[in-house]
Design a protein around this motif. Structure first.
Motif, short mmCIF file in Angstrom:
data_model
loop_
_atom_site.label_atom_id
_atom_site.label_comp_id
_atom_site.label_asym_id
_atom_site.label_seq_id
_atom_site.Cartn_x
_atom_site.Cartn_y
_atom_site.Cartn_z
N GLY A 151 0.82 -1.21 0.00
CA GLY A 151 0.00 0.00 0.00
C GLY A 151 0.85 1.26 0.00
O GLY A 151 0.53 2.25 -0.67
N ALA A 152 1.96 1.24 0.74
CA ALA A 152 2.86 2.40 0.76
C ALA A 152 3.44 2.66 -0.63
O ALA A 152 3.50 3.80 -1.09
CB ALA A 152 3.97 2.19 1.77
N THR A 153 3.86 1.59 -1.31
CA THR A 153 4.39 1.74 -2.67
C THR A 153 3.33 2.32 -3.59
O THR A 153 3.60 3.22 -4.39
CB THR A 153 4.87 0.39 -3.22
OG1 THR A 153 5.90 -0.13 -2.37
CG2 THR A 153 5.40 0.53 -4.63
N TRP A 154 2.11 1.82 -3.48
CA TRP A 154 1.02 2.30 -4.33
C TRP A 154 0.80 3.80 -4.17
O TRP A 154 0.77 4.55 -5.13
CB TRP A 154 -0.27 1.55 -4.01
CG TRP A 154 -1.49 2.22 -4.57
CD1 TRP A 154 -2.29 3.12 -3.95
CD2 TRP A 154 -2.01 2.07 -5.89
NE1 TRP A 154 -3.29 3.54 -4.77
CE2 TRP A 154 -3.15 2.91 -5.98
CE3 TRP A 154 -1.66 1.31 -6.99
CZ2 TRP A 154 -3.91 3.00 -7.13
CZ3 TRP A 154 -2.42 1.40 -8.14
CH2 TRP A 154 -3.53 2.24 -8.20
N TRP A 155 0.64 4.26 -2.92
CA TRP A 155 0.30 5.65 -2.69
C TRP A 155 1.45 6.59 -2.99
O TRP A 155 1.24 7.78 -3.24
CB TRP A 155 -0.22 5.85 -1.27
CG TRP A 155 -1.63 5.39 -1.13
CD1 TRP A 155 -2.07 4.26 -0.51
CD2 TRP A 155 -2.79 6.02 -1.69
NE1 TRP A 155 -3.44 4.16 -0.64
CE2 TRP A 155 -3.90 5.22 -1.34
CE3 TRP A 155 -2.99 7.18 -2.42
CZ2 TRP A 155 -5.20 5.56 -1.73
CZ3 TRP A 155 -4.28 7.52 -2.81
CH2 TRP A 155 -5.37 6.71 -2.45
N ILE A 156 2.68 6.07 -2.98
CA ILE A 156 3.81 6.89 -3.40
C ILE A 156 3.74 7.17 -4.90
O ILE A 156 4.10 8.25 -5.37
CB ILE A 156 5.14 6.20 -3.02
CG1 ILE A 156 5.35 6.27 -1.50
CG2 ILE A 156 6.33 6.86 -3.73
CD1 ILE A 156 6.51 5.46 -1.00
N PHE A 157 3.24 6.20 -5.66
CA PHE A 157 3.12 6.38 -7.11
C PHE A 157 1.93 7.24 -7.51
O PHE A 157 1.94 7.84 -8.60
CB PHE A 157 3.01 5.01 -7.81
CG PHE A 157 4.33 4.39 -8.13
CD1 PHE A 157 5.04 4.77 -9.26
CD2 PHE A 157 4.87 3.43 -7.31
CE1 PHE A 157 6.27 4.21 -9.56
CE2 PHE A 157 6.10 2.86 -7.59
CZ PHE A 157 6.81 3.24 -8.71
N VAL A 163 10.70 12.16 -3.83
CA VAL A 163 10.32 13.14 -2.80
C VAL A 163 9.07 12.69 -2.07
O VAL A 163 8.96 12.80 -0.84
CB VAL A 163 10.11 14.53 -3.44
CG1 VAL A 163 9.51 15.50 -2.44
CG2 VAL A 163 11.43 15.07 -3.96
N ARG A 164 8.11 12.14 -2.81
CA ARG A 164 6.87 11.67 -2.19
C ARG A 164 7.15 10.52 -1.23
O ARG A 164 6.54 10.43 -0.16
CB ARG A 164 5.88 11.25 -3.28
CG ARG A 164 4.44 11.05 -2.79
CD ARG A 164 3.56 10.73 -3.97
NE ARG A 164 2.19 10.48 -3.58
CZ ARG A 164 1.24 11.39 -3.52
NH1 ARG A 164 1.53 12.64 -3.80
NH2 ARG A 164 0.00 11.06 -3.19
N GLY A 165 8.08 9.63 -1.62
CA GLY A 165 8.44 8.53 -0.73
C GLY A 165 9.05 9.04 0.57
O GLY A 165 8.71 8.55 1.66
N PHE A 166 9.92 10.03 0.46
CA PHE A 166 10.52 10.61 1.67
C PHE A 166 9.44 11.22 2.56
O PHE A 166 9.43 11.01 3.78
CB PHE A 166 11.54 11.68 1.26
CG PHE A 166 12.08 12.48 2.41
CD1 PHE A 166 13.09 11.97 3.22
CD2 PHE A 166 11.57 13.75 2.69
CE1 PHE A 166 13.59 12.71 4.29
CE2 PHE A 166 12.05 14.49 3.75
CZ PHE A 166 13.07 13.98 4.55
N ARG A 167 8.53 11.96 1.95
CA ARG A 167 7.49 12.61 2.74
C ARG A 167 6.52 11.61 3.35
O ARG A 167 5.99 11.83 4.45
CB ARG A 167 6.74 13.62 1.87
CG ARG A 167 7.59 14.83 1.50
CD ARG A 167 6.91 15.74 0.51
NE ARG A 167 7.71 16.93 0.26
CZ ARG A 167 7.47 17.81 -0.69
NH1 ARG A 167 6.42 17.63 -1.50
NH2 ARG A 167 8.24 18.87 -0.85
N ARG A 168 6.29 10.52 2.65
CA ARG A 168 5.40 9.50 3.21
C ARG A 168 6.01 8.88 4.47
O ARG A 168 5.33 8.70 5.48
CB ARG A 168 5.10 8.41 2.18
CG ARG A 168 4.11 7.38 2.73
CD ARG A 168 3.71 6.32 1.73
NE ARG A 168 2.67 5.48 2.31
CZ ARG A 168 1.36 5.70 2.23
NH1 ARG A 168 0.94 6.75 1.58
NH2 ARG A 168 0.49 4.88 2.79
#
Length: 510
Positions: free
Chosen positions: A215-221, A232-237
């Motif tokens: 789910g984390a991978t999905w929402w980063i994309f 950047v989105r992965g870092f912020r997540r």
């Protein structure tokens, strides 16, 4: 980060209205599910369906939004059935989950509707893992989802449809190319590979909560279009999740699943998700993490170890996304960023023209909705430029240029908001100088977006500009309006330097 959330402009109070309406729509959906006698698991599923319908459906028109909302069960119900049937078959379940993930990202090629249906399909599979759904529960879950979508639609399209008075939403930049040249195709492959990495690592960390990593991978994309944005989105997540877990130890764990305070906290988290999404992904993730913890508290399985595991699984999901975007068909951002900047500049011109028309006495001219659209477009520009302005970016020259572009675009938005506020005054009166100033703004926008037409625009502006008759320059509100227009023209002129640098040094290369 605090300033960005609580001081960020909210033209037309759209973020506030969206967040408040979401709380009302989701609360109504959950309450009706409870009155209908549905179980807690069904009520949670219905509440999530209502949240997704209100959050992800972003078609340009209200009619389109209603049609997409009606289609959500078409995408979600079959996936819900497959996920429930495969619950006790791990290999087939995992392969199906990855297939839904790839298809969900690929569906973005069909615009906002494809994006919404893809997100709903993925999250339907996700929630079956969250609630350990079995085939026997399907009829109740179908009923709860359908009922919740009806309730959220009643609020969105019936009781409080403020979008009917707004211009169409800013559409996504159209996908270009064919096959692997198309961004959505490349991202579908990336998401599937990243999801596979996250799934393997997630299962190594926990055989029961592994789906968090996927789910984390999905929402980063989601809502990213390049490797830089995704990183950047992965870092912020990860950052938002860690902060949310820390806050969860203070707010969620002591509640011990008490229904009333937990419900209040979930409502506050829903508000936070909708209110902060456009300005801070970190804060949005904080709200999501708190809400997930509160739901686990209601289910009676929350403890500190579970919160720590969520942090590890989120890290695994971020790692999967990072590896995928760096190693598998990487996508750069220059073309996308340029398109969003041009759309923002065009919107600046529309806002100025509407304000000028209002000041000259046109009663139905209203710049306010266009100012709100400009904020949306600037949000997309900030997202595209985020990789370069990030503190960890090593590209100092490009970082300086990107920051200059953002500062000048923010200055444009500030002057446009000031101009719109003056135009809203009922005593606003005509001043011929306003028309001349607006023509100069139009010329400046033309020079930035279509340089080949800039010369024609300047000639047209000179032909239209005439000496101002003093008797027309009597508006009490003209002077401050002219100040805003002149400052806007100056900011647009200054934008030429960072935007017209040598092509060998693109503004965006991350």
């Amino acid at each position: 980060m605090l300033k960005r959330v609580f001081v960020a402009p909210d033209p037309g109070r759209l973020r506030l209205r969206s967040a408040t309406r979401a709380v009302l729509g989701i609360s109504l959906a959950v309450a009706v599910c409870g009155l209908a006698g549905h179980s807690l698991a069904a009520a949670i599923t219905g509440g999530l369906a209502a949240l997704l319908a209100l959050f992800t459906v972003t078609d340009a028109t209200v009619r389109g939004q209603a049609a997409t909302t009606a289609l959500l069960p078409v995408a979600g119900f079959p996936v819900l059935a497959v996920a429930a049937v495969l619950h006790d078959h791990p290999v087939a379940r995992d392969m199906a989950f990855l297939a839904v993930m790839g298809a969900g990202v690929y569906a973005r090629r069909w615009g906002p509707r494809g994006h919404s249906l893809g997100v709903f399909a993925f999250m339907t599979f996700f929630v079956t893992q969250f609630l350990h759904t079995l085939p026997g529960q399907l009829p109740e879950l179908y009923a709860a989802v359908a009922l919740s979508l009806v309730c959220s639609s009643v609020v969105r399209f019936g009781l409080w449809c403020y979008e009917r008075r707004l211009p169409p939403l800013a559409a996504q930049v159209p996908a270009e190319g064919r096959g692997l040249a198309r961004t959505t195709t490349r991202q579908a492959v990336q998401a599937t590979v990243g999801g596979a990495v996250a799934l393997v690592i997630g299962q190594m960390l926990s055989g029961e909560r592994w789906y968090w990593a996927v789910g984390a991978t999905w929402w980063i994309f989601v809502n990213t279009t390049s490797r830089g944005e995704t990183l950047v989105r992965g870092f912020r997540r990860v950052l938002g999740t860690l902060i949310g877990i820390a806050v969860g130890f203070v707010l969620v764990v002591p509640l011990q699943g008490a229904v009333v305070p937990t419900a209040v906290l979930v409502a506050a988290c829903v508000f936070g998700i909708f209110y902060t999404a456009a300005v801070s992904y970190t804060w949005m993730m904080l709200s999501v993490t708190l809400m997930a913890g509160a739901l686990y508290g209601l289910l009676g399985v929350l403890d500190p170890a579970l919160l720590a595991l969520r942090a590890l699984e989120t890290g695994a999901g971020a790692l999967g996304a990072v590896l995928a975007v760096l190693l598998v068909l990487p996508v750069t951002t220059h073309a996308t960023t340029d398109a969003w900047i041009q759309r923002a500049l065009r919107c600046v011109h529309v806002c100025t023209a509407e304000a000028a028309a209002r000041l000259s006495g046109t009663p139905d001219a209203d710049p306010s909705p266009h100012v709100a659209e400009l904020e949306t477009l600037l949000g997309r520009v900030r997202l595209s430029l985020a990789p370069l302005v990030h503190p960890l970016s090593p590209l100092r020259a490009r970082k300086a240029r990107a920051r200059q572009v953002l500062a000048l675009l923010d200055a444009c938005a500030r002057e446009v908001r000031g101009l719109a506020s003056i135009a809203a005054d009922p005593e606003a009166s005509h001043d011929a100088r306003l028309a001349a100033a607006c023509w100069r703004v139009e010329t400046a926008v033309e020079a930035l977006t279509t340089p080949e037409k800039a010369r024609e625009a300047r000639e047209a502006e000179e032909a239209r500009t005439a000496p101002v008759d003093a008797q027309h320059a009597v508006g009490a509100l003209s002077e401050p309006a002219l100040v805003h227009l002149h400052s806007l023209e100056r900011a647009l002129t200054e934008l030429a330097a960072p935007l017209r640098t040598s092509p060998r040094e693109p503004l965006i290369g991350a």
